[in-house]
Scaffold this active site. Structure first.
Site, PDB file in Angstrom:
ATOM      1  N   TYR A  50       5.215   3.629  -9.611  1.00 25.19           N
ATOM      2  CA  TYR A  50       5.532   4.495  -8.463  1.00 25.19           C
ATOM      3  C   TYR A  50       4.478   5.593  -8.322  1.00 25.19           C
ATOM      4  CZ  TYR A  50       8.136   7.161  -5.031  1.00 25.19           C
ATOM      5  OH  TYR A  50       8.505   7.820  -3.886  1.00 25.19           O
ATOM      6  N   SER A  78       7.871   1.745  -1.491  1.00 23.30           N
ATOM      7  CA  SER A  78       7.694   3.024  -0.814  1.00 23.30           C
ATOM      8  C   SER A  78       6.344   3.611  -1.205  1.00 23.30           C
ATOM      9  CB  SER A  78       8.858   3.953  -1.138  1.00 23.30           C
ATOM     10  OG  SER A  78       8.922   5.019  -0.228  1.00 23.30           O
ATOM     11  N   ASP A 104      13.946   0.209   8.773  1.00 18.55           N
ATOM     12  CA  ASP A 104      13.483   1.265   7.872  1.00 18.55           C
ATOM     13  C   ASP A 104      12.970   2.431   8.716  1.00 18.55           C
ATOM     14  OD1 ASP A 104      12.350   2.903   5.970  1.00 18.55           O
ATOM     15  OD2 ASP A 104      11.428   1.270   4.845  1.00 18.55           O
ATOM     16  N   HIS A 111      15.388   1.252   4.286  1.00 19.38           N
ATOM     17  CA  HIS A 111      14.479   1.551   3.190  1.00 19.38           C
ATOM     18  C   HIS A 111      15.024   1.068   1.847  1.00 19.38           C
ATOM     19  CE1 HIS A 111      10.859   3.522   1.889  1.00 19.38           C
ATOM     20  NE2 HIS A 111      11.495   4.241   0.981  1.00 19.38           N
TER      21      HIS A 111
END
Length: 696
Positions: A464, A544, A628, A663
């Site tokens: 991430y 993301s 999203d 999302h």
């Protein structure tokens, strides 16, 4: 599992991708012209975009349907997923409430028990829509438990509707509130509640910019159009939140323009027409009031404490100059909670939990003995609660809920899931590797015991690296199936995350964002150097901001991995801030308008702008949702179109677009299972794997 080195029998050359038309759009940044041929895909309301989505999905699902072990994966995932899940209980008025899922229900059901132990369904989100795409998005009870306000999300959207109900009779008592977004719900006594929202944007509600958040108070018995704006009418802020202290005496307001740093305000609810008092008047630190004892406030802050501390201050003189240390900063990052009349300091030590219990005088009572190395969460509740609850998990231990008696410091198992997974057959070890600039980075590597380090183990490297978010160990059914089939699951704690506090976060932001990609690349190189895997058996995955991570890594080092799995990624870094609340991400990213230097830096790694013709890219499956409205799907659409046009090799480049999905929040169990099936099937097949072992 059987492995073959030959190419997929239905590889790149046999895939007929949809023709994606190219437009003539050109933007200019500081004298540099930048083409944006797929700008038309940003229009989520157009019939052309809808037709493109349909055509791309047809190609993707046709490809996936031909993978021989796809159904075997689905059967195993469903079998493992099918166990009862019960959430920690909370007492509201006369009832004890808790969530429960019998195993494969699309959404968990909220139950309650009365004092005699009689159980009944209170709210069943599975009845909200026929296809399981409407979910419960949060709820809050009035102080006496007689009323409840709950939010629902339709199709995964961040926009919410709020329904108000008499909790005792379970009857809806008012009109539904609409157009609520990025909001908590917090009751003031039993008279009404606070919530936050934006004006409905002009244009598409899924992609149009939203940048003025307001805090409202809804008084029971009145219509939404009469709701009073408490904060945000005169002060333009992108994120505003409000919550009432447990004693009902104060309203706490936070306001921010980015995902890091916030102003802090307080309003005395005991006095009519009391002013809103400023505590922190800038965005240079992160601050929240976690508790109060009368007029004594307990504030969690990273002001002059990058790893966070707790301070106390009198509500009548609350400015930072008057703050006094209650729990001082340590070398580990702090995340505190309160409950049962105590304060719990939950620290991250190399991404693993250490929890200490304090009383309200600041005395350390004990370090809580946890079941092992992993992630502990919870320890929250009301001051009067005699029992609190916490969860414990790691990569090989399914999440177990413990009941904790804070007075005695005693833990007992409250709910242990019955999962068909034998943790003793697996191992999860933490290693430290060196990144490009010499920084030491931790990584957890999890797999079956006795794994042969021959470079041929299918490996998912998940990352991430942003927004101060920390990747701490947690169990996943999907990862369990991956490891059952001989796979390795590796998670590095990249810079940009919060594992080592503000300095670690800042080291992966703006003009230092490349550090995040370098950390991820170095993790891959470590796994290859140590013979855990090789480039032919390595997949990189992230969602993301992690989707951006995968997009940047695969365009910078396409030969490093066999498979790339970017999910709901931020792929067009020149335009991300023009959609929905994207401008709030500027603390991490900066924007292309900031300066010529920033523009050139961002363009240098922006995935959409770094796909080069004639390059052999890894087998790629981009995933996104058509609803999203956080990272709009146009990011993924444009990236997939660029890859399909410019891919030189035989590896497939697909995009899988969930319809009526956002999302990720509130996604149904069925949709989650199918997405994980397709990701693992695609990954293993493109590593040359033709069959999976039979599970005993």
């Amino acid at each position: 599992m059987a492995v073959t080195s030959t190419l997929s029998s239905f590889g790149q050359n046999s895939i007929q991708y949809p023709q994606t038309k190219k437009g003539e759009t050109v933007d200019e940044y500081f004298g540099t012209k930048v083409n944006d041929p797929y700008r038309w895909l940003e229009d989520d309301r157009s019939t052309e975009t809808a037709a493109w989505v349909k055509a791309e999905n047809e190609v993707t699902y046709d490809y996936l349907a031909k993978i021989p072990f796809r159904n075997q994966l689905k059967e195993r995932l469903e079998k493992l997923w099918n166990y009862e899940k019960i959430g920690a209980p909370s007492v509201e008025g006369k009832y004890t409430y808790y969530s429960k899922n019998n195993g494969l229900q699309n959404q968990s059901v909220l139950y309650r028990k009365d004092a005699a132990g009689k159980e009944e369904v209170f709210l069943d989100p599975n009845t909200f829509s026929k296809d399981g795409t409407t979910s419960l998005g949060g709820l809050d009870f009035s102080k006496d438990g007689s009323k409840v306000a709950y939010a629902i999300s339709e199709g995964g959207s961040d926009w919410r509707k709020v329904i108000i109900m008499d909790a005792l009779s379970k009857k809806i008592i008012e009109d539904t509130l609409i157009d609520v977004k990025f909001s908590g719900l917090s009751w003031k006594g039993n008279e009404g509640f606070y919530y936050s929202s934006y004006e409905k944007p002009k244009g598409s509600e899924l992609s149009a910019k939203t940048d003025q958040h307001k805090l409202y108070f809804h008084k029971l018995g009145t219509s939404q159009k009469e709701d009073q704006v408490i904060f945000g009418a005169d002060q333009k802020r992108r994120y505003v939140g409000g919550y009432v202290t447990e004693d009902d005496n104060y309203l706490v307001i936070t306001a921010a323009n980015s995902t890091y740093g916030n102003e802090l305000y307080i309003k005395d609810l005991k006095k009519a027409n009391s002013p809103i008092v400023t505590i922190v008047d800038n965005f240079n630190s992160s601050n929240s009031i976690i508790e109060n004892e009368g007029g004594k406030l307990f504030i969690e802050t990273d002001l002059n404490a990058p790893n966070k501390r707790i301070v106390t201050v009198d509500v009548n003189n609350p400015k930072p100059a008057n703050w006094k240390n209650f729990i001082a900063e340590t070398e580990n990052v702090l995340s505190p909670t309160t409950g049962g009349g105590y304060i719990f300091a939950n620290y991250m030590k190399d991404a693993v939990s250490v929890v200490k219990q304090y009383d309200y005088s600041g005395k350390l009572l004990r370090e809580i003995k946890l079941p092992g190395l992993g992630t502990a969460g919870g320890f929250g509740g009301k001051k009067k609660d005699k029992t609190l609850y916490y969860s414990f998990t790691n990569y090989i231990t399914p999440g177990t809920i413990y009941a904790f008696e804070p007075k005695a410091g005693k833990s007992t198992v409250y709910q242990k899931p019955k999962v068909d997974f034998n943790s003793s057959e697996y191992v999860s070890n933490q290693v430290f590797y060196t990144s490009k600039d010499g920084t030491k980075v931790p990584m957890m590597i999890t797999h079956k015991k006795g794994l042969k380090l021959d470079g041929k183990n299918p490996t998912i490297l998940y990352g991430y690296g942003g927004f101060n978010a920390s990747l701490t160990p947690s169990f996943s059914i999907a990862n369990a199936v991956w490891m059952e089939n001989g796979g390795i699951y590796a998670v590095p704690n990249l810079r940009g995350g919060g594992e080592y506090g503000k300095k670690w976060h800042d080291a992966g932001t703006k003009m230092q964002k490349q550090n995040v990609f370098d950390d991820f690349i170095a993790a891959a190189e470590y796994l290859i150097a140590k013979n855990y895997t090789s480039s032919d058996f390595l997949a990189v995955r992230g969602g993301s901001n992690g989707g951006l991570l995968v997009g940047a890594t695969m365009t910078q080092r396409p030969e490093l991995m066999k498979v790339a799995l970017p999910a709901v990624g931020v792929m067009d870094m020149l335009r991300y801030h023009t959609f929905t609340a994207g401008a709030g991400w500027a603390y991490d990213y900066g924007t292309a308008q900031d300066s010529k230097e920033m523009f050139e830096y961002i363009k240098g790694y922006s995935p959409v702008h770094n796909v080069k013709k004639g390059t052999n890219y890894p087998a790629t499956m981009v995933t996104t949702g058509d609803h999203d409205d956080r990272v709009v799907p146009a990011h993924s659409f444009k990236f997939a179109a660029e890859l399909q046009e410019k891919q030189a090799g035989t590896n497939p480049v697909l995009i899988r677009i969930d319809v009526k999905a956002g999302h990720g929040a509130g996604k149904s169990v069925a949709a989650n299972i199918q997405e994980n099936v397709d990701i693992q099937a695609f990954t293993l097949y493109n590593m040359g794997i033709k069959s999976l072992p039979k599970v005993k």
